[in-house]
Write a protein that holds these residues in place. Sequence first.
Motif, PDB file in Angstrom:
ATOM      1  N   GLY A   1      48.100  24.068  18.870  1.00 20.07           N
ATOM      2  CA  GLY A   1      49.552  24.128  18.837  1.00 20.07           C
ATOM      3  C   GLY A   1      50.217  23.082  17.978  1.00 20.07           C
ATOM      4  O   GLY A   1      51.346  22.665  18.248  1.00 20.07           O
TER       5      GLY A   1
ATOM      6  N   LYS B   1      49.900  29.164  11.313  1.00 19.44           N
ATOM      7  CA  LYS B   1      51.164  29.897  11.376  1.00 19.44           C
ATOM      8  C   LYS B   1      50.968  31.348  10.921  1.00 19.44           C
ATOM      9  O   LYS B   1      51.930  32.028  10.565  1.00 19.44           O
TER      10      LYS B   1
ATOM     11  N   TYR C   1      53.194  34.208  12.165  1.00 19.84           N
ATOM     12  CA  TYR C   1      54.584  33.727  12.278  1.00 19.84           C
ATOM     13  C   TYR C   1      55.214  33.635  10.889  1.00 19.84           C
ATOM     14  O   TYR C   1      56.273  34.192  10.640  1.00 19.84           O
TER      15      TYR C   1
ATOM     16  N   LYS D   1      52.704  38.573  15.457  1.00 16.25           N
ATOM     17  CA  LYS D   1      52.895  37.682  16.597  1.00 16.25           C
ATOM     18  C   LYS D   1      52.801  38.446  17.910  1.00 16.25           C
ATOM     19  O   LYS D   1      52.292  37.928  18.911  1.00 16.25           O
TER      20      LYS D   1
ATOM     21  N   ILE E   1      52.046  35.595  22.637  1.00 22.11           N
ATOM     22  CA  ILE E   1      52.950  34.449  22.640  1.00 22.11           C
ATOM     23  C   ILE E   1      54.351  34.942  22.344  1.00 22.11           C
ATOM     24  O   ILE E   1      54.581  35.650  21.355  1.00 22.11           O
TER      25      ILE E   1
ATOM     26  N   SER F   1      57.840  30.049  19.299  1.00 19.35           N
ATOM     27  CA  SER F   1      56.616  29.344  18.901  1.00 19.35           C
ATOM     28  C   SER F   1      56.160  29.759  17.506  1.00 19.35           C
ATOM     29  O   SER F   1      56.159  30.936  17.158  1.00 19.35           O
ATOM     30  N   GLN F   2      55.737  28.764  16.700  1.00 17.64           N
ATOM     31  CA  GLN F   2      55.280  29.024  15.341  1.00 17.64           C
ATOM     32  C   GLN F   2      53.761  28.940  15.210  1.00 17.64           C
ATOM     33  O   GLN F   2      53.172  29.642  14.392  1.00 17.64           O
ATOM     34  N   ASN F   3      53.120  28.065  15.959  1.00 20.65           N
ATOM     35  CA  ASN F   3      51.665  27.928  15.897  1.00 20.65           C
ATOM     36  C   ASN F   3      51.040  28.888  16.891  1.00 20.65           C
ATOM     37  O   ASN F   3      51.179  28.734  18.102  1.00 20.65           O
ATOM     38  N   LEU F   4      50.340  29.898  16.366  1.00 21.62           N
ATOM     39  CA  LEU F   4      49.923  31.033  17.194  1.00 21.62           C
ATOM     40  C   LEU F   4      48.425  31.108  17.444  1.00 21.62           C
ATOM     41  O   LEU F   4      47.961  32.040  18.092  1.00 21.62           O
TER      42      LEU F   4
END
Length: 608
Positions: free
Chosen positions: A307, A314, A317, A382, A387, A391-394
Amino acid sequence: MKKTRSIFITGCLMGALFFNSSCNDFLEPENLSSVSEARQFDSVSDTFTALVGVYAQLAGDDGYGQRIALILPHSGDDYRTSGSYSCNDRRGVATFGACPTNTELNGPFSKLYTGIERANFCIKNIPLSPVYQTGTEEDKKLMDRYLGEALTLRAQFYYELIRNWGDVPYYPVPAADMAEQYLPKTDRDVIYEQMIEDLGRAATLVPWRSEGGTPNARLSKAAVKGLRARIALARAGYSLRRSPQIMAQGSNPQKYYQIALDECRDIMNHPGEHSLNPSYENVFRSLHTNSQDATNEIIFAIGAFGGNSRTDSKIGYYNGLKHDDNSSWKGGGGINALPTYFYEFSKYDLRRDMNVGIYKVNNTNQAELVPANGFTDSKYRKSWTGITGPSQNLAVDWPMIRLSDVMLMFAEADNEINGAPSQDAKNALLAVRSRAYAGNLGQVGTIPSDKAGFFNAIVKERLLELGSEGIRKYDLIRWNLIASKIAETKQKLTDFINGTGAYANVPLDIYYKPSVYDPTKTAQQNVTAIDLYTVGADKSEVFYQPTQSATLPVGYKKIAWRSGVAATYVNDPAGGYAQYFEPNKRELLPIYFEYIQNNYNLTQDYGY
């Protein structure tokens, strides 16, 4: 803690050779000696910790979590980065107009060299480890494996540098062991030769997936061989040279085609290790859950976790299917599929709706069509991660090597060596195509038997099979087709806008009703669920027939399909497709200016 700090501190040295970057995240005020360096490799467990530090340089925003995977590879004849041109951001890279001050180039260059430094540290010290004298046979075998992995990771880092920047400084040992710290560029073929040799050695040290219990986020023998084949094809192919500044083929290409052929054949001869997944879609869904696909088609993937911007990704995202901000997911849309790319696929090809997202998920979680200038790459979503929110870190893994890629490399090398495809080469291409046309095998078509025809079929198949996997631009460069394909694509886009040639029947507008987006459905099912207005025709034909009504039918919405693409899409200083490409100049990227300033032996070439 002290032992691992020595790895990270030494890993910072390489970056310091180019610019005054900070490694503060790793540094502590302690005095490390050569003794602590040696102690890092005095056991199997500590050596593995050092190796993990090498793997770590693959991930994150500056690695294959974003920039190396999603920004540097665009654009070819399939995708482009969304938005308007600036020479100093990602759009400058996509239009072949990046400046040496472009900050998207800074982090990846540094990260790759830090990875090389960490790998060099392992390659130097593993053979010196006391484990080889006092350890068990199993311990020694593990140390050999770690050495093979370090050699392979170093090759991957150098390959990435070369395919983006051409000739680069070559550090064969840790920076502290170099008599000269500030190196000039080394000819790429010299580096390639060493990497091909290293990978040949690594393949004898790294086990097959089944032997080593290897998940696809860790290197196996097949991954080593696949990378060796990929580098051999690059060595055999074309690249932009410095003197003279032209696209030129590497010497003795047949030697390297043979290496690629042999390595790919060996992988294919082990079907129990890796085989084609019957479902093209499920290959990519598995990446969203950090899991193996059912048949281990993904030979090697970059793992993502944590994360954060250093170890996560990313993917899904930044790129992927667009999910509006107030949808349950939010994200995607940073990369656009060219309108013409959709029409490279036949309507029977199951890869079309995976590679090209023709709809978005709106603020009420419905699938609604987008204009043709808003298509996205949709292998990554995404909504496939589970998720939600901003949130950007997937934690979506990046596929580095797949079996279908290996099969197509095999077929290509076979054709080059034999002057025409063998039956094995034809079968390899046919297997990839047949998977794409499952349920409609009558649409597969005939596999050419002549060299030129088969090569053209490989060029087309790799376009369709490997879309948005960061491969196409580099394929076109090594084939010396980048200039002609860009020109061809510009003409196709012009024909698309004007509704001429192959696009004469493409509708200006399409009428539709949104449908509820269901991420558990297949990509194709979500497309077919959208209610498309048609008069007495198969709804799958709507994309291939002129607009069927002069007025908006009751209850339907209108989307600007072909009419959504203006002439500026092709030629516009603010961001036309491949607007700033120049043959024999822009096939490579500029080196970030601070590296040039801080290394007096390093030159900025290719007219930058």
